[in-house]
Design an enzyme around this catalytic site. Sequence first.
Site, PDB file in Angstrom:
ATOM      1  N   TYR A  73       0.842  -1.204   0.000  1.00 22.39           N
ATOM      2  CA  TYR A  73       0.000   0.000   0.000  1.00 22.39           C
ATOM      3  C   TYR A  73       0.870   1.243   0.000  1.00 22.39           C
ATOM      4  O   TYR A  73       1.928   1.277   0.640  1.00 22.39           O
ATOM      5  CB  TYR A  73      -0.884  -0.001   1.249  1.00 22.39           C
ATOM      6  CG  TYR A  73      -1.641   1.303   1.479  1.00 22.39           C
ATOM      7  CD1 TYR A  73      -2.770   1.613   0.719  1.00 22.39           C
ATOM      8  CD2 TYR A  73      -1.222   2.209   2.443  1.00 22.39           C
ATOM      9  CE1 TYR A  73      -3.465   2.800   0.925  1.00 22.39           C
ATOM     10  CE2 TYR A  73      -1.908   3.397   2.660  1.00 22.39           C
ATOM     11  CZ  TYR A  73      -3.015   3.694   1.900  1.00 22.39           C
ATOM     12  OH  TYR A  73      -3.695   4.865   2.101  1.00 22.39           O
ATOM     13  N   CYS A 165       3.390  -6.838   1.570  1.00 22.87           N
ATOM     14  CA  CYS A 165       4.455  -7.487   0.789  1.00 22.87           C
ATOM     15  C   CYS A 165       4.350  -9.008   0.811  1.00 22.87           C
ATOM     16  O   CYS A 165       5.346  -9.720   0.659  1.00 22.87           O
ATOM     17  CB  CYS A 165       5.834  -7.040   1.290  1.00 22.87           C
ATOM     18  SG  CYS A 165       6.038  -5.250   1.299  1.00 22.87           S
TER      19      CYS A 165
END
Length: 199
Positions: A73, A165
């Site tokens: 993000y 991630c």
Amino acid sequence: MMDIDFQNKGIIDFDEAYSEMMNLISSKPKHHSIWFLEHTPVFTIGISEKTIHEDRSKQPPFIKTDRGGKTTYHGPGQWIFYFMLNLKSLPFPPSELTKNILKTVSGVLTDLDLGHQINNADPGIFISGKKVASIGMRIKKNYSYHGLSININTDLSTFNSIKPCGLDVEACNLEEYININEEEFKNSLIDNFVKILTK
């Protein structure tokens, strides 16, 4: 000594920044460039991601990119440093680029007496098991692009709606752990990035 062009881009849409990045490296500049910026809210999908797919209709949108890594993000309150570097002029092997950027951030955090860990397997910096900084880059025709993100005071509820991630960890904000003078912290990072690129 290689010239370094630094630009503060402010808050900028990811697609706009990506287009400017690609235009820059396509021009084959002789100098290095470092951009400091924040993005409007967006999830970016790296080339290692297998389960999340592009969907620009969502809010925030999910956008496929060509950087390394999985999905992460970006939004206001998260600092991003993009590194468009002429790899032929680096003072170290290009294979050490991401490690050297993370070591530089680590050094600045150490100077602030903040306990943290570098993870080179899932590249980033962690505090108490939570991820505060991530790195994902790409190399094309002897130039690097994409770069580093550091969560200062970003929207963690949106960030942690995915696995940051691709990891089974939560993201965190730096300001949860330490009071910083943001201008001094930013300038210290920039000064130290310049040092590793010009030594």
